[in-house]
Design a protein around this motif. Structure first.
Motif, PDB file in Angstrom:
ATOM      1  N   ILE A  61       0.872  -1.182   0.000  1.00 46.66           N
ATOM      2  CA  ILE A  61       0.000   0.000   0.000  1.00 46.66           C
ATOM      3  C   ILE A  61       0.907   1.229   0.000  1.00 46.66           C
ATOM      4  CG2 ILE A  61      -1.831   1.245   1.216  1.00 46.66           C
ATOM      5  CD1 ILE A  61      -2.515  -1.454   2.616  1.00 46.66           C
ATOM      6  N   THR A  62       0.859   1.972  -1.065  1.00 44.14           N
ATOM      7  CA  THR A  62       1.709   3.167  -1.161  1.00 44.14           C
ATOM      8  C   THR A  62       0.885   4.329  -1.724  1.00 44.14           C
ATOM      9  OG1 THR A  62       2.462   2.443  -3.323  1.00 44.14           O
ATOM     10  CG2 THR A  62       3.905   1.932  -1.466  1.00 44.14           C
ATOM     11  N   ILE A  89      -4.007   6.715  -3.527  1.00 46.50           N
ATOM     12  CA  ILE A  89      -3.560   5.461  -2.900  1.00 46.50           C
ATOM     13  C   ILE A  89      -3.385   4.377  -3.959  1.00 46.50           C
ATOM     14  CG2 ILE A  89      -4.267   3.635  -1.278  1.00 46.50           C
ATOM     15  CD1 ILE A  89      -5.871   5.887   0.209  1.00 46.50           C
ATOM     16  N   TYR A  90      -2.275   3.654  -3.832  1.00 51.70           N
ATOM     17  CA  TYR A  90      -2.009   2.524  -4.727  1.00 51.70           C
ATOM     18  C   TYR A  90      -1.945   1.257  -3.888  1.00 51.70           C
ATOM     19  CZ  TYR A  90       0.579  -0.765  -7.648  1.00 51.70           C
ATOM     20  OH  TYR A  90       0.969  -1.876  -8.339  1.00 51.70           O
ATOM     21  N   VAL A  91      -2.672   0.230  -4.319  1.00 49.67           N
ATOM     22  CA  VAL A  91      -2.679  -1.052  -3.595  1.00 49.67           C
ATOM     23  C   VAL A  91      -2.364  -2.173  -4.577  1.00 49.67           C
ATOM     24  CG1 VAL A  91      -4.204  -2.747  -2.486  1.00 49.67           C
ATOM     25  CG2 VAL A  91      -4.352  -0.348  -1.830  1.00 49.67           C
ATOM     26  N   ARG A  92      -1.488  -3.074  -4.165  1.00 49.18           N
ATOM     27  CA  ARG A  92      -1.294  -4.290  -4.956  1.00 49.18           C
ATOM     28  C   ARG A  92      -1.083  -5.466  -4.008  1.00 49.18           C
ATOM     29  NH1 ARG A  92       2.954  -7.291  -7.646  1.00 49.18           N
ATOM     30  NH2 ARG A  92       1.875  -8.560  -9.189  1.00 49.18           N
ATOM     31  N   PHE A  93      -1.910  -6.506  -4.180  1.00 50.80           N
ATOM     32  CA  PHE A  93      -1.724  -7.715  -3.379  1.00 50.80           C
ATOM     33  C   PHE A  93      -0.562  -8.492  -3.979  1.00 50.80           C
ATOM     34  CE2 PHE A  93      -5.829  -6.197  -2.267  1.00 50.80           C
ATOM     35  CZ  PHE A  93      -5.912  -6.474  -0.911  1.00 50.80           C
ATOM     36  N   GLU A  94       0.340  -8.918  -3.109  1.00 51.22           N
ATOM     37  CA  GLU A  94       1.580  -9.515  -3.604  1.00 51.22           C
ATOM     38  C   GLU A  94       1.583 -11.024  -3.440  1.00 51.22           C
ATOM     39  OE1 GLU A  94       4.541  -7.085  -1.621  1.00 51.22           O
ATOM     40  OE2 GLU A  94       4.626  -5.853  -3.432  1.00 51.22           O
ATOM     41  N   GLU A  95       0.400 -11.582  -3.386  1.00 51.46           N
ATOM     42  CA  GLU A  95       0.291 -13.044  -3.389  1.00 51.46           C
ATOM     43  C   GLU A  95      -1.070 -13.389  -4.002  1.00 51.46           C
ATOM     44  OE1 GLU A  95      -0.995 -14.621   0.809  1.00 51.46           O
ATOM     45  OE2 GLU A  95       0.616 -13.147   1.055  1.00 51.46           O
ATOM     46  N   GLN A 104      -9.484  -3.146   8.620  1.00 50.47           N
ATOM     47  CA  GLN A 104      -9.215  -1.709   8.555  1.00 50.47           C
ATOM     48  C   GLN A 104     -10.217  -0.970   9.433  1.00 50.47           C
ATOM     49  OE1 GLN A 104      -6.799   0.121   7.588  1.00 50.47           O
ATOM     50  NE2 GLN A 104      -7.270   1.536   5.931  1.00 50.47           N
ATOM     51  N   SER A 105      -9.724  -0.330  10.487  1.00 50.08           N
ATOM     52  CA  SER A 105     -10.564   0.591  11.247  1.00 50.08           C
ATOM     53  C   SER A 105     -10.602   1.897  10.481  1.00 50.08           C
ATOM     54  CB  SER A 105      -9.968   0.826  12.645  1.00 50.08           C
ATOM     55  OG  SER A 105     -10.427  -0.141  13.549  1.00 50.08           O
ATOM     56  N   THR A 106     -11.773   2.427  10.261  1.00 49.32           N
ATOM     57  CA  THR A 106     -11.843   3.691   9.510  1.00 49.32           C
ATOM     58  C   THR A 106     -11.782   4.858  10.510  1.00 49.32           C
ATOM     59  OG1 THR A 106     -14.239   3.401   9.378  1.00 49.32           O
ATOM     60  CG2 THR A 106     -12.955   2.765   7.463  1.00 49.32           C
ATOM     61  N   CYS A 107     -10.635   4.897  11.177  1.00 45.81           N
ATOM     62  CA  CYS A 107     -10.389   5.934  12.181  1.00 45.81           C
ATOM     63  C   CYS A 107      -9.528   7.038  11.570  1.00 45.81           C
ATOM     64  CB  CYS A 107      -9.673   5.304  13.382  1.00 45.81           C
ATOM     65  SG  CYS A 107      -8.180   4.397  12.944  1.00 45.81           S
ATOM     66  N   HIS A 108      -9.158   8.006  12.372  1.00 46.83           N
ATOM     67  CA  HIS A 108      -8.370   9.147  11.902  1.00 46.83           C
ATOM     68  C   HIS A 108      -7.061   8.728  11.230  1.00 46.83           C
ATOM     69  CE1 HIS A 108      -6.686  13.182  11.918  1.00 46.83           C
ATOM     70  NE2 HIS A 108      -5.569  12.657  12.375  1.00 46.83           N
ATOM     71  N   PRO A 109      -6.700   9.230  10.077  1.00 49.45           N
ATOM     72  CA  PRO A 109      -7.478  10.113   9.196  1.00 49.45           C
ATOM     73  C   PRO A 109      -8.534   9.290   8.449  1.00 49.45           C
ATOM     74  CG  PRO A 109      -5.304   9.697   8.246  1.00 49.45           C
ATOM     75  CD  PRO A 109      -5.331   8.981   9.551  1.00 49.45           C
ATOM     76  N   VAL A 110      -9.774   9.538   8.787  1.00 51.48           N
ATOM     77  CA  VAL A 110     -10.860   8.647   8.364  1.00 51.48           C
ATOM     78  C   VAL A 110     -10.992   8.558   6.845  1.00 51.48           C
ATOM     79  CG1 VAL A 110     -12.530  10.494   8.826  1.00 51.48           C
ATOM     80  CG2 VAL A 110     -13.339   8.172   8.611  1.00 51.48           C
ATOM     81  N   ASN A 111     -10.831   9.663   6.147  1.00 44.49           N
ATOM     82  CA  ASN A 111     -11.023   9.615   4.692  1.00 44.49           C
ATOM     83  C   ASN A 111      -9.944   8.758   4.026  1.00 44.49           C
ATOM     84  OD1 ASN A 111     -13.139  11.337   5.162  1.00 44.49           O
ATOM     85  ND2 ASN A 111     -11.999  13.174   4.632  1.00 44.49           N
ATOM     86  N   GLU A 112      -8.713   8.897   4.501  1.00 48.47           N
ATOM     87  CA  GLU A 112      -7.605   8.089   3.978  1.00 48.47           C
ATOM     88  C   GLU A 112      -7.874   6.603   4.221  1.00 48.47           C
ATOM     89  OE1 GLU A 112      -4.389   8.924   2.667  1.00 48.47           O
ATOM     90  OE2 GLU A 112      -5.433  10.802   2.256  1.00 48.47           O
ATOM     91  N   HIS A 113      -8.248   6.285   5.459  1.00 50.94           N
ATOM     92  CA  HIS A 113      -8.406   4.875   5.806  1.00 50.94           C
ATOM     93  C   HIS A 113      -9.628   4.255   5.132  1.00 50.94           C
ATOM     94  CE1 HIS A 113      -5.743   5.634   9.556  1.00 50.94           C
ATOM     95  NE2 HIS A 113      -5.040   5.159   8.562  1.00 50.94           N
ATOM     96  N   LEU A 114     -10.650   5.048   4.962  1.00 51.91           N
ATOM     97  CA  LEU A 114     -11.842   4.529   4.285  1.00 51.91           C
ATOM     98  C   LEU A 114     -11.537   4.238   2.809  1.00 51.91           C
ATOM     99  CD1 LEU A 114     -14.852   3.874   4.060  1.00 51.91           C
ATOM    100  CD2 LEU A 114     -15.291   6.314   3.749  1.00 51.91           C
ATOM    101  N   VAL A 115     -10.901   5.188   2.157  1.00 54.07           N
ATOM    102  CA  VAL A 115     -10.615   4.988   0.725  1.00 54.07           C
ATOM    103  C   VAL A 115      -9.629   3.829   0.547  1.00 54.07           C
ATOM    104  CG1 VAL A 115      -9.672   6.054  -1.369  1.00 54.07           C
ATOM    105  CG2 VAL A 115     -11.198   7.359   0.119  1.00 54.07           C
ATOM    106  N   GLU A 116      -8.679   3.722   1.449  1.00 55.40           N
ATOM    107  CA  GLU A 116      -7.720   2.601   1.375  1.00 55.40           C
ATOM    108  C   GLU A 116      -8.478   1.265   1.460  1.00 55.40           C
ATOM    109  OE1 GLU A 116      -4.001   3.072   3.766  1.00 55.40           O
ATOM    110  OE2 GLU A 116      -4.651   1.157   4.563  1.00 55.40           O
TER     111      GLU A 116
END
Ligand code: R5P
Length: 318
Positions: A38-39, A46-52, A63-75
């Motif tokens: 996750i980078t 946000i860029y995500v790639r599963f490596e398996e 994933q807890s959608t806690c602070h920073p909530v928008n970042e964690h939610l979109v991730e």
């Protein structure tokens, strides 16, 4: 190691919101976490790639959608999307803390219902199930058209407080929204209940207006789902002190959001202990010595194991 269930091999993938909780859950399940990169792009996307391999697996995305909530939610949404496109057999979004839940209805014209919007986003991304802990309101389950397993931290708090054997204690609902869970705690501990009624006078500000029940000379115990700014609890402590309660207040709360002035408010000397869970990491700067963190990892891990094996999770509620 958990055996394979009907939806393929169990894999746990963790977002960046709460790595310590992910470690504890994977240790409980005797398995390593799935590898995911996750980078960020240069512009912050946000860029995500599963490596398996994820094809045909029973994927749990923590994933807890806690602070920073928008970042964690979109991730979280991007992780679910990537798993769906990687042909995962089933995807469960594990949101120990489900943010944006407090707007679960319109209280005034032209307001959103963000609890519902987040549910729609998760389903659109491709979640097949949700596992959550102490949603702000039970009706949020109904915002989903997919199964939701809604765990509760009440048994953890009840056991912890019972062990203390507090003298002459009373469970106090800090506002009318806390009555149901406070009554349940009072019933579990066989203690009396008092209720404080508060009036909202600003977005994050409430003012106590009335208290029902006997608190004089008693040790108050309050239970909340969320401590955000601690305004509700601090207002409740004010009224309890005015009514002669002992200046040794115990507070239980599942989700330690601890925003804005929360830490200073909780530091006041009449509050003896603040018992929270680890759905949201408590940063060192906010970790007052009186804050006790109970782990929700065994509960979440056992639920994951049982969901994977298609076993009942109802025993986890008691
Ligand atoms: C409200 O409906 C919740 O259950 C909590 O009482 C509230 O979110 C706590 O917020 P704060 O700590 O800012 O008073």
């Amino acid at each position: 190691m958990v055996e394979s269930g009907a939806y393929g091999e169990l894999k746990l993938f963790c977002g960046t919101a709460n790595p310590a909780l992910g470690e504890e859950i994977s240790a409980y399940l005797h398995m390593s976490q799935g590898r995911v990169n996750i980078t960020r792009f240069a512009d912050g996307e946000i860029y995500v790639r599963f490596e398996e391999n994820a094809r045909g697996v029973d994927a749990f995305v923590l994933q807890s959608t806690c602070h920073p909530v928008n970042e964690h939610l979109v991730e979280l949404l991007i992780m679910v999307d990537a798993l769906r496109r990687a042909s995962a057999g089933r995807i469960t979004a594990v949101t120990p803390y489900y943010g944006y839940a407090r707007k679960d209805k319109k209280d005034a014209p032209r307001e959103p219902i963000t609890g519902r919007l987040v549910a729609d986003l998760l389903m659109t991304a491709g979640a097949d199930r949700v596992l959550a802990l102490d949603l702000h309101a039970g009706q949020i389950e109904g915002f989903f058209n997919i199964p939701v397993d809604h765990l509760r931290a009440m048994p953890l708090f009840a056991d912890f407080v019972r062990e203390k054997d507090l003298p002459n204690a009373v469970v106090v609902a800090a506002d009318d929204g806390a009555v149901k869970r406070s009554k349940e705690l009072a019933d579990r501990l066989d203690l009396p209940l008092a209720i404080i009624f508060q009036r909202r006078v600003g977005k994050d500000v409430k003012e106590p207006v009335e208290i029902v029940g006997e608190v004089e000379g008693k040790t108050p115990i309050m239970i909340e789902d969320i401590i955000d700014t601690a305004g509700t609890l601090s207002g409740a402590v004010d009224v309890l002190m005015r009514r002669g309660a002992r200046p040794e207040v115990y507070i239980c709360a599942t989700h330690a959001v601890l925003a804005g002035p929360a830490t200073e408010r909780l530091a006041r000397q009449e509050i003896r202990e603040v018992i929270v869970t680890n759905t949201i990491p408590v940063p060192p700067a906010k970790h007052l010595p009186k804050i006790i963190v109970l782990s929700a990892a065994p509960l979440l891990a056992e639920a994951i194991r049982r969901i994977h094996l298609n076993q009942s999770v109802s025993m986890l509620f008691t």
